[in-house]
Design an enzyme around this catalytic site. Structure first.
Site, mmCIF file in Angstrom:
data_model
loop_
_atom_site.group_PDB
_atom_site.id
_atom_site.type_symbol
_atom_site.label_atom_id
_atom_site.label_comp_id
_atom_site.label_asym_id
_atom_site.label_seq_id
_atom_site.Cartn_x
_atom_site.Cartn_y
_atom_site.Cartn_z
ATOM 1 N N CYS A 1 0.824 -1.199 0.000
ATOM 2 C CA CYS A 1 0.000 0.000 0.000
ATOM 3 C C CYS A 1 0.869 1.265 0.000
ATOM 4 O O CYS A 1 1.454 1.594 -1.026
ATOM 5 C CB CYS A 1 -0.969 -0.075 1.178
ATOM 6 S SG CYS A 1 -2.451 0.889 0.911
ATOM 7 N N HIS B 1 -3.339 -5.425 1.390
ATOM 8 C CA HIS B 1 -2.675 -5.699 2.681
ATOM 9 C C HIS B 1 -2.688 -7.186 3.039
ATOM 10 O O HIS B 1 -3.525 -7.615 3.840
ATOM 11 C CB HIS B 1 -3.400 -4.932 3.791
ATOM 12 C CG HIS B 1 -3.195 -3.458 3.740
ATOM 13 N ND1 HIS B 1 -2.168 -2.832 4.380
ATOM 14 C CD2 HIS B 1 -3.888 -2.496 3.103
ATOM 15 C CE1 HIS B 1 -2.220 -1.532 4.160
ATOM 16 N NE2 HIS B 1 -3.266 -1.306 3.384
ATOM 17 N N GLU C 1 -0.858 -8.655 5.061
ATOM 18 C CA GLU C 1 -0.484 -8.830 6.475
ATOM 19 C C GLU C 1 -1.692 -8.848 7.405
ATOM 20 O O GLU C 1 -1.574 -9.266 8.554
ATOM 21 C CB GLU C 1 0.524 -7.749 6.908
ATOM 22 C CG GLU C 1 -0.040 -6.341 7.109
ATOM 23 C CD GLU C 1 -0.279 -5.572 5.819
ATOM 24 O OE1 GLU C 1 -0.163 -6.157 4.721
ATOM 25 O OE2 GLU C 1 -0.612 -4.373 5.909
#
Ligand code: GLN
Length: 216
Positions: A100, A200, A202
């Protein structure tokens, strides 16, 4: 994925201080760095946070640039002195993964921002590309991986994509390969050892993109 509150106090994984190689440095000046640390813990990969210039004095094999706010991160990269060692790491061809805001920091060209940060990824990136209504959304797509010569090396199937006021790639140059598109927009690129996602991984609880990064 909700990150364990203990990450507020963690500066590195248990094994990172003794490790002479294999350590991932996670830029931790602002943004979603703890989520990447939690992901690497799940994979048993040593990591340490990068908060100051000196954090780069010990061996760092790979770098993660997390999501957050790219203008703020750009300023803090300069004021902490971390810009130069990370830039040298990227220019030396060592692995780097930007999510991002991290993708914005890696791009050679930004469509709607006069700044350029590491200028490494052969692409034009548009910040906040989805407008207010579509600023945050989810999708599921296949992700293609590439060898350093640009040939395809594999597919990560049905990966959950989470977008949080993210960018997309408006244009790629010849050096960057498109790993993933969604709704007709390019949202992940690979260029040798550079990985960049507008989404994202994660925060999904799905470790496959991080596993792939660790294999570079
Ligand atoms: N909107 C942010 C920026 O332009 C990026 C958003 C994110 O990293 N989740 O810097």
């Amino acid at each position: 994925m909700v990150v364990d509150v203990s990450y507020i106090l963690k500066e590195h994984s248990e094994d990172a201080t003794q490790a002479s190689s294999g350590v991932t440095g996670i830029l931790a000046v602002q943004g979603a760095f703890a989520e990447h640390a939690a992901m690497l813990d799940r994979l048993g990969a040593p990591w340490k946070l990068l908060r100051a210039r000196e954090d780069f004095d010990e061996p760092i094999d790979r770098v993660i640039l997390p999501g957050g706010e790219s203008t703020t991160q750009g300023k803090l990269l300069r004021s902490t002195g971390l810009f130069d060692p990370i830039n040298e790491h990227i220019k030396a061809g060592k692995p780097v993964f930007g999510t991002c805001a991290g993708m914005i920091l890696l791009a050679q060209r930004l469509e709607n921002d006069p700044n350029v940060y590491f200028g490494a990824l052969d692409a034009t990136v548009r910040r906040n590309a989805y407008g207010r209504q579509l600023g945050s959304f989810m999708a599921t797509e296949n992700i293609t991986t590439f060898n350093t010569d640009g040939t395809k090396s594999g597919i990560i199937e049905n990966f959950p994509l989470v977008f949080i006021r993210g960018p997309f790639v408006a244009e790629t140059g010849p050096n960057a390969q498109v790993m993933c598109t969604t709704n007709g927009n390019m949202v992940a690129l690979q260029q040798g050892n550079i990985l960049a996602t507008a989404f994202h991984p994660e925060i999904t609880g799905n470790t496959r993109v991080h596993e792939y990064f660790l294999s570079l």
